[in-house]
Design a protein around this motif. Structure first.
Motif, short mmCIF file in Angstrom:
data_model
loop_
_atom_site.label_atom_id
_atom_site.label_comp_id
_atom_site.label_asym_id
_atom_site.label_seq_id
_atom_site.Cartn_x
_atom_site.Cartn_y
_atom_site.Cartn_z
N UNK A 1 0.59 -1.10 -0.15
CA UNK A 1 -0.10 0.06 -0.06
C UNK A 1 1.07 1.19 0.32
N UNK A 2 0.37 2.32 -0.88
CA UNK A 2 1.24 3.43 -0.54
C UNK A 2 1.02 3.78 0.26
N UNK A 3 2.14 4.17 1.14
CA UNK A 3 1.65 5.10 2.51
C UNK A 3 2.01 6.51 2.42
N UNK A 4 1.84 7.12 3.30
CA UNK A 4 2.99 8.86 3.32
C UNK A 4 4.32 8.59 4.43
N UNK A 5 4.53 9.66 4.42
CA UNK A 5 6.01 9.16 5.27
C UNK A 5 6.18 8.42 6.50
N UNK A 6 7.21 7.91 7.32
CA UNK A 6 7.32 7.35 8.29
C UNK A 6 7.09 7.95 9.83
N UNK A 7 6.15 8.43 10.59
CA UNK A 7 6.53 9.21 11.51
C UNK A 7 8.13 9.47 12.06
N UNK A 8 7.89 10.64 12.83
CA UNK A 8 9.33 10.94 13.01
C UNK A 8 8.76 10.63 14.74
N UNK A 9 10.04 9.68 15.78
CA UNK A 9 10.49 9.83 16.93
C UNK A 9 11.65 10.84 17.12
N UNK A 10 11.56 12.39 17.46
CA UNK A 10 12.45 12.67 17.39
C UNK A 10 13.34 13.35 18.90
N UNK A 11 14.37 14.50 19.02
CA UNK A 11 14.44 14.41 20.38
C UNK A 11 13.54 15.46 21.03
N UNK A 426 5.14 -5.99 -0.58
CA UNK A 426 5.63 -7.05 0.84
C UNK A 426 6.46 -6.95 1.31
N UNK A 427 6.88 -5.76 1.28
CA UNK A 427 7.57 -4.29 1.97
C UNK A 427 9.15 -5.23 2.70
N UNK A 428 9.74 -5.89 1.47
CA UNK A 428 11.36 -6.80 1.86
C UNK A 428 12.12 -5.25 1.27
N UNK A 435 5.69 -8.41 -5.95
CA UNK A 435 5.45 -7.19 -5.96
C UNK A 435 4.50 -7.33 -6.69
N UNK A 436 5.07 -7.50 -8.47
CA UNK A 436 4.11 -7.85 -9.17
C UNK A 436 2.73 -8.88 -9.48
N UNK A 437 2.97 -9.59 -8.56
CA UNK A 437 2.32 -10.83 -8.72
C UNK A 437 1.57 -10.27 -7.48
#
Length: 477
Positions: A1-11, A426-428, A435-437
């Motif tokens: 699935x197309x998703x947005x940027x990873x949520x960030x954990x910042x100092x 498949x997130x690899x 992914x094509x399959x």
């Protein structure tokens, strides 16, 4: 699935808050070198960006005046990007900026088609706009800067202008860029200047508009784009809080005889962009109440458009007066996000807050924006931002943030984050045959309810088809 940027954990920031989305760190001292103005400059400011010397990075211009609707000419500022530092080169490269004026907006565009960005300052309180021609490089490759063009338009404006904004576009489809100026509380009204291709302009407002169609109250913004997709640029204009948005329809001959009143109210500012990737220009409206979108859905036989209003989620940062709006894909998910400055053009006050808004379409399948940090107070959603720029200062492909505030200038560098790979179903970490399959297995309409969409629907339209296959193929490897 197309998703947005990873949520960030910042100092933790000084206030103890953490961003719930993309984030920026203050780095003004290392990234900004000023000489003709102070970093604590308290004048009104507008900015624009562009690769002015064609060296592959982004530079920046600041225009200044006494704040709000008070005359008071100031000098303007040129910042050249030199190895990731914005360096003041005003006196060396554009000495005309040292002659003060009442600039209320600035536009970078190629007025003569030579591939180098020229600079237009949009002036008020009776001062004519000023055009600076980019001289390119000499035989040794040294950048030469700009020379002011005198008598670049005719006839002279009567009465003297009180312009607030301008935008460029090829009104007559002759291959060069024309100019539309937004008038602010003046009997001159909006003006349309036609380019001869060499950077000389003629005011043809009366030839191309029926009487009264260019009348403006408090014109704050205008955009020249093909809103109805007939191949001819139209004009979107904002005339201030007492007027609705108006779309001037090009008759496919460079004249504007039809004006569409768009469903809108209390419009303080507007920005045109394609927020849902359907090829049609939508509108982000800064409203006296909560901001909202006008999504451009379709075209009628007479050339007018059909729009749907979508409210921005109820952020405290996007309620009440607002200012300039700029768009970019902040989280690099393929959809444009929005930034909104909080200082109004005319009404004093530096107590509201800058907002960075996330496009909700990739995750929810629904048009709209949300403020991930409402009501948090972070270092970068500061109070009193006249204008700002999304600008990749250090060339790392992440959008940094330059703010021109009521009390000076701030540079924030975006914290890099891991990118989700479009097509890696498949997130690899690799886009390949597996992914094509998976995409073939999901081919067709996604199961109801949608949204949420199915895993292989990369363009978030609730259907897995050829567009998703092309996205996957484009990221193969």
């Amino acid at each position: 699935m197309l998703s947005a940027a990873v949520f960030l954990v910042v100092p933790a920031l000084p206030a103890g808050a953490q961003s719930q989305w993309v984030d920026w760190n203050l780095d003004t001292a290392a990234r900004l070198q000023l000489s003709v103005v102070s970093v604590n400059d308290n004048q009104e400011k507008d900015v624009t960006v562009g690769d002015f010397d064609n060296d592959g990075d982004t530079d920046l211009v600041i225009v200044r005046k006494v704040p709000f609707s008070t005359p008071g000419s100031q000098i303007n500022v040129l910042l050249m990007n030199e190895n990731g530092v914005l360096v003041d080169r005003t006196t060396a490269l554009i000495p005309g900026f040292m002659t003060p004026d009442d600039s209320r907006d600035v536009l970078a565009f190629d007025c003569n088609g030579n591939g180098w960005l020229d600079i237009l300052t949009i002036n008020t309180f009776g001062q004519a706009p000023r055009l600076f021609i980019n001289q390119g490089v000499d035989g040794k490759g040294t950048f030469l800067g700009w020379i002011e063009s005198l008598n670049w338009f005719s006839p002279a404006f009567v009465p003297g202008p009180k312009f607030c904004a301008a935008y460029d576009g090829d009104i007559d489809n002759d291959g060069d860029l024309d100019l539309y100026f937004s008038d602010y509380d003046n009997t001159l009204e909006d003006r349309l200047l036609i380019n001869d291709g060499n950077g000389h302009f003629t005011d043809e407002t009366d030839l191309r508009f029926p009487t009264g169609i260019n009348n403006s109250v408090f014109g704050t913004a205008s955009f020249i784009h093909d809103f109805n997709l007939d191949g001819w640029p139209d004009i979107l204009r904002s005339s201030g809080a007492f007027e609705p948005l108006k779309l001037l329809i090009n008759n496919q001959a460079g004249r504007f005889e039809l004006m569409q009143i768009l469903p809108s109210n209390a419009v303080y500012m507007v920005r045109s962009a394609d927020f849902d990737n359907d090829g049609r220009r939508d509108m982000y409206v800064v409203s006296d109440g909560q901001d909202y979108l006008l999504m451009n859905d379709s075209t009628n036989p007479n050339g007018t458009i059909n729009v749907t209003q979508v409210n921005v989620s109820s952020s405290t940062h996007t309620a009440g007066f607002g200012g300039n709006v700029h768009v970019t894909d902040l989280d690099r998910d393929g959809f444009l996000d929005v930034g909104v400055a909080d200082v109004d053009v005319d009404i004093p006050g530096c107590v509201r807050r800058f907002a960075a808004l996330r496009n909700t379409l990739p995750d929810t399948g629904n048009d709209g924006f949300t403020d991930p940090n409402n009501p948090q107070t972070l270092a970068w959603n500061t109070q009193g931002v006249h204008d700002f720029a999304w600008i990749d200062i250090n060339g790392d492909q992440f959008m940094d943030l330059f703010q021109a505030t009521c009390t000076g200038y701030r540079v924030f560098m975006m914290e890099p984050f891991e990118l989700d790979i479009v097509g890696d179903i498949d997130g690899d970490g690799v886009v390949g045959i597996l992914d094509f399959l998976l995409l073939l297995g999901d081919w067709g309409n996604c199961p109801d309810p949608c949204p949420p969409t199915c895993g292989a629907d990369l363009d978030a339209d609730c259907t897995v088809g050829i567009l998703d296959f092309l996205l996957l193929l484009g990221n193969w490897g």
